[in-house]
Scaffold this motif. Structure first.
Motif, PDB file in Angstrom:
ATOM      1  N   GLY A 171      55.391  72.078  27.847  1.00 15.16           N
ATOM      2  CA  GLY A 171      55.278  73.264  28.683  1.00 15.16           C
ATOM      3  C   GLY A 171      53.989  74.051  28.495  1.00 15.16           C
ATOM      4  O   GLY A 171      53.797  75.076  29.140  1.00 15.16           O
ATOM      5  N   SER A 172      53.088  73.557  27.655  1.00 14.11           N
ATOM      6  CA  SER A 172      51.823  74.260  27.425  1.00 14.11           C
ATOM      7  C   SER A 172      50.867  73.997  28.582  1.00 14.11           C
ATOM      8  O   SER A 172      51.156  73.221  29.488  1.00 14.11           O
ATOM      9  CB  SER A 172      51.196  73.791  26.102  1.00 14.11           C
ATOM     10  N   ALA A 173      49.725  74.643  28.535  1.00 12.50           N
ATOM     11  CA  ALA A 173      48.708  74.470  29.577  1.00 12.50           C
ATOM     12  C   ALA A 173      47.949  73.158  29.422  1.00 12.50           C
ATOM     13  O   ALA A 173      47.168  72.791  30.294  1.00 12.50           O
ATOM     14  CB  ALA A 173      47.733  75.640  29.541  1.00 12.50           C
ATOM     15  N   TYR A 174      48.162  72.450  28.336  1.00  9.99           N
ATOM     16  CA  TYR A 174      47.476  71.184  28.103  1.00  9.99           C
ATOM     17  C   TYR A 174      48.041  70.107  29.023  1.00  9.99           C
ATOM     18  O   TYR A 174      49.075  70.282  29.654  1.00  9.99           O
ATOM     19  CB  TYR A 174      47.641  70.743  26.642  1.00  9.99           C
ATOM     20  N   HIS A 175      47.351  68.974  29.056  1.00  9.71           N
ATOM     21  CA  HIS A 175      47.888  67.829  29.767  1.00  9.71           C
ATOM     22  C   HIS A 175      47.837  66.613  28.853  1.00  9.71           C
ATOM     23  O   HIS A 175      47.131  66.595  27.853  1.00  9.71           O
ATOM     24  CB  HIS A 175      47.173  67.576  31.097  1.00  9.71           C
TER      25      HIS A 175
END
Length: 147
Positions: A75-79
């Motif tokens: 759910g973080s902004a990372y991919h």
């Protein structure tokens, strides 16, 4: 950096495969993806590769359909970078390279891991090239034929 010559249109499937894979850094990225690495920072930590070089290699693997970019599962902004079906199709290539090194490396004692079956924890049998009927084949027993 020297610009690579594209082999995309070459009639040889080996040359075309090398064009799609890229270079040895790309194979190591793919190896790490099979081992569960998904994040840019984890690839960088594992490989010790400069950010700019890693960025170029990851982008090329995504552009060639070997890796896909997905939102991080936490759910973080990372991919995350994940293997596609095309990328997973490279597994036998990596196993063949590994087995070749295990057999012919000048210092096999420095190889610290063994590829094993997850369920039985037994070593994976050496890859075997076989005819349609299952008969083992050597290089001398094969040839190229036109389509």
């Amino acid at each position: 950096m020297v610009k690579r010559t594209s082999l995309e249109g070459d009639p040889c499937p080996i040359a075309r495969s090398l064009d799609a894979i890229g270079d040895w850094w790309s194979l190591l990225i793919i190896r790490d993806a099979f081992l569960g690495v998904r994040r840019f920072s984890a690839f960088q930590r594992s490989l010790g590769l400069a950010k700019n070089i890693l960025t170029v290699r990851l982008r090329a693997l995504v552009d060639r359909g070997i890796l896909a970019i997905e939102p991080a599962d936490d759910g973080s902004a990372y991919h995350d970078y994940v293997l596609t079906a095309k990328g997973r199709g490279l597994f036998p290539i990596l196993v063949a390279l590994r087995q070749w090194s295990e057999e012919f490396d000048d210092h096999p004692e420095q190889i610290t891991t063994t590829l094993v079956d997850r369920v039985n924890r037994r070593p994976v049998r050496k890859l075997l090239l076989a005819a349609e009927d299952g008969t083992p084949l050597t290089a001398e027993q094969t040839t190229l034929a036109g389509r």
